[in-house]
Design a protein around this motif. Sequence first.
Motif, PDB file in Angstrom:
ATOM      1  N   GLN A 147     -19.778 -21.271 -24.159  1.00  0.00           N
ATOM      2  CA  GLN A 147     -21.014 -21.012 -25.373  1.00  0.00           C
ATOM      3  C   GLN A 147     -22.027 -20.379 -24.545  1.00  0.00           C
ATOM      4  O   GLN A 147     -23.184 -21.211 -24.693  1.00  0.00           O
ATOM      5  N   ARG A 149     -25.521 -17.091 -25.540  1.00  0.00           N
ATOM      6  CA  ARG A 149     -25.805 -16.142 -25.166  1.00  0.00           C
ATOM      7  C   ARG A 149     -26.070 -15.166 -24.293  1.00  0.00           C
ATOM      8  O   ARG A 149     -25.864 -13.489 -24.094  1.00  0.00           O
ATOM      9  N   HIS A 150     -26.320 -15.743 -23.260  1.00  0.00           N
ATOM     10  CA  HIS A 150     -27.233 -14.790 -21.655  1.00  0.00           C
ATOM     11  C   HIS A 150     -26.305 -15.554 -20.674  1.00  0.00           C
ATOM     12  O   HIS A 150     -26.330 -17.415 -20.473  1.00  0.00           O
ATOM     13  N   LEU A 170     -16.506 -11.873 -20.371  1.00  0.00           N
ATOM     14  CA  LEU A 170     -17.597 -11.859 -21.348  1.00  0.00           C
ATOM     15  C   LEU A 170     -16.972 -11.133 -22.696  1.00  0.00           C
ATOM     16  O   LEU A 170     -16.571 -10.394 -22.647  1.00  0.00           O
ATOM     17  N   ALA A 174     -21.887 -11.174 -25.625  1.00  0.00           N
ATOM     18  CA  ALA A 174     -22.755 -12.066 -24.604  1.00  0.00           C
ATOM     19  C   ALA A 174     -23.561 -11.006 -24.001  1.00  0.00           C
ATOM     20  O   ALA A 174     -23.548  -9.259 -23.872  1.00  0.00           O
ATOM     21  N   ALA A 195     -19.517  -6.772 -22.520  1.00  0.00           N
ATOM     22  CA  ALA A 195     -21.247  -7.371 -22.848  1.00  0.00           C
ATOM     23  C   ALA A 195     -21.977  -6.471 -23.061  1.00  0.00           C
ATOM     24  O   ALA A 195     -21.775  -5.378 -21.851  1.00  0.00           O
TER      25      ALA A 195
END
Length: 591
Positions: A147, A149-150, A170, A174, A195
């Motif tokens: 988990q 975000r980047h 992904l 993301a 993503a």
Amino acid sequence: MNFEKPAVIKLPIVLREIEVARTQMVSATLRRIWFKGEQLQGFSKDGRDLPPFRSEGPDDHVKFFFSSPVDGTLSLPVQADGTIDWPKNPRPVARDYTPRGYCQGDGEVAFDFVLHGHGIASTWAATAEQGDKLHMAGPKASLIIPQARHFVLVADQTALPALANWLERLPGTARVDAVIWIDDEASRIALETRASANIAWITDPSADGEKLLEALKSLPAPDGDSFVWGAMEASVLRKVRAYYLDTCKLDRGQIDMAAYWRRGVDDDELLAQAFRLRELTDLQKPYAIRAAVQFRLPDLVAEGVDDISVLARRAGVDAEALSRLMPVYVECGMFKLNGDKITLGLTGDLLTSPYRRNMLSSDTAQGRMHLSAQGMAHFLKTGQSGYRATFGTALEDDAASDARIGEGLGHDLGHIIEALTAQTLGPLASACGSTVTTLGTGAEAVLMSLLKQRNDLSGTAIVADWALQEAREHLDETGLGERAAVQQLGAQMPEVETLIICAIGEHWTDAVVESVVAAQQADDIWLIELVARPESPEIAEDAMLLDIGFGMRGGQAADLAENLAEYGLRALQTLTTRTGLRLTRFGAGPA
């Protein structure tokens, strides 16, 4: 900050035969080959029920096995329980590859092969046709996408399949920076992702990876919600890892990197050296030999003693302990076995030399669990703990008093017991109730093995305080946390249908017995003991560590039976497994 480490799913390693179904050129240098075969599904072989092929993570890898380029001989590993055993002579010729896609319904799995004009796998792939057969084993584990975000993805062209898997898996929420290092433009491939992706291709035929590093340093600095994955040549990977750890100050849990190859090193040479290194650093056999020399076992066999019980009596050692070590002595050439008769091997003949006897009788070692091998002579003499003989304290006591020892021991024992129980607790899983409590060393590994076999099971693992944190992490890694709880030994016993006591690797303590007899809301109680050498050599080596570290554990079932008899419970059933476990069931029914 402490980034939550990605979960890793461990998978049983299965050797399968597959065949080419179709092929496609993905780029001028990349060929995709789809394989099919009945053994991609679950199948039975040599008395073992083997599971279907699984690949859960983006950078899983399998090993393909090829005929020797020297003499054309195909050497394959041997299937064992949950793993494979590698023959020493000749060593299998193997190469690692990442699955690009597997659909169980279609019964096909795809792999991408780089066609670089040399190497046994690339050469095979360049001319592979429909119907050509290969053997593969794995994957042995899957890293689940964490988990974050980047994401930063870094790869050279050997890791393009894994990077493509990452991009495809992904989520659309993301943000990803992907940097791909290729030798020439012909190696580019089309990449797909949901993503928000910034993909940079670095075309650089040089070997130092400096242009790759420059591209990474030009990206926005990763933060506490970033995850970095990378796979490439080993020397460049070290630079990339150092940049993210030392310069960017990322937590180690935020980084997962693997060396896919080493420049200037042949794959077979690397594999051979890895096996050689393992042999050079193995302390069990050297200390087993020293113990045999200390008690003059080769001399006694040279004098004509050819029976294990007589040899044990003449040497003044424990007969059961000698029996457990005998396979090691046979393997190293000290003795030969013809039925029950012992004769001297060439190594044993050499060991009758007074010089070698004196040289090998010294007691020295390195590393705590392996240092307990220094007490091998004590184990051989009495069957008791070699660890206590070496350090003067019990392994459990050191674990309880030193958090670092306890943490490491909890981790190691949990994974050893997982290997012993992963494929062998089917009868127990079928017989137990739907709520279980497992208690003792490695209790979380036993619970995990049961939960994997029955989806309707839930339970609690009760472990010593020093093993608590590692037990929780062990269960969390498997994704079974919703059906499993972990609590400290001595806490109130939960109400359950079945109580399972894990006595692998430790003697009974009063606290354990009291916990058992106090929990009479459970009238179905099982005892699990390690009583024999497992069939698989790899698992057997771990089991030997338990034997030496804790000592032989006779009489556990009898002790428990005596305590439970007061509550009207008696031994009802006994089962044994291929991994050397004995399962004893206690209940209120007739014996």
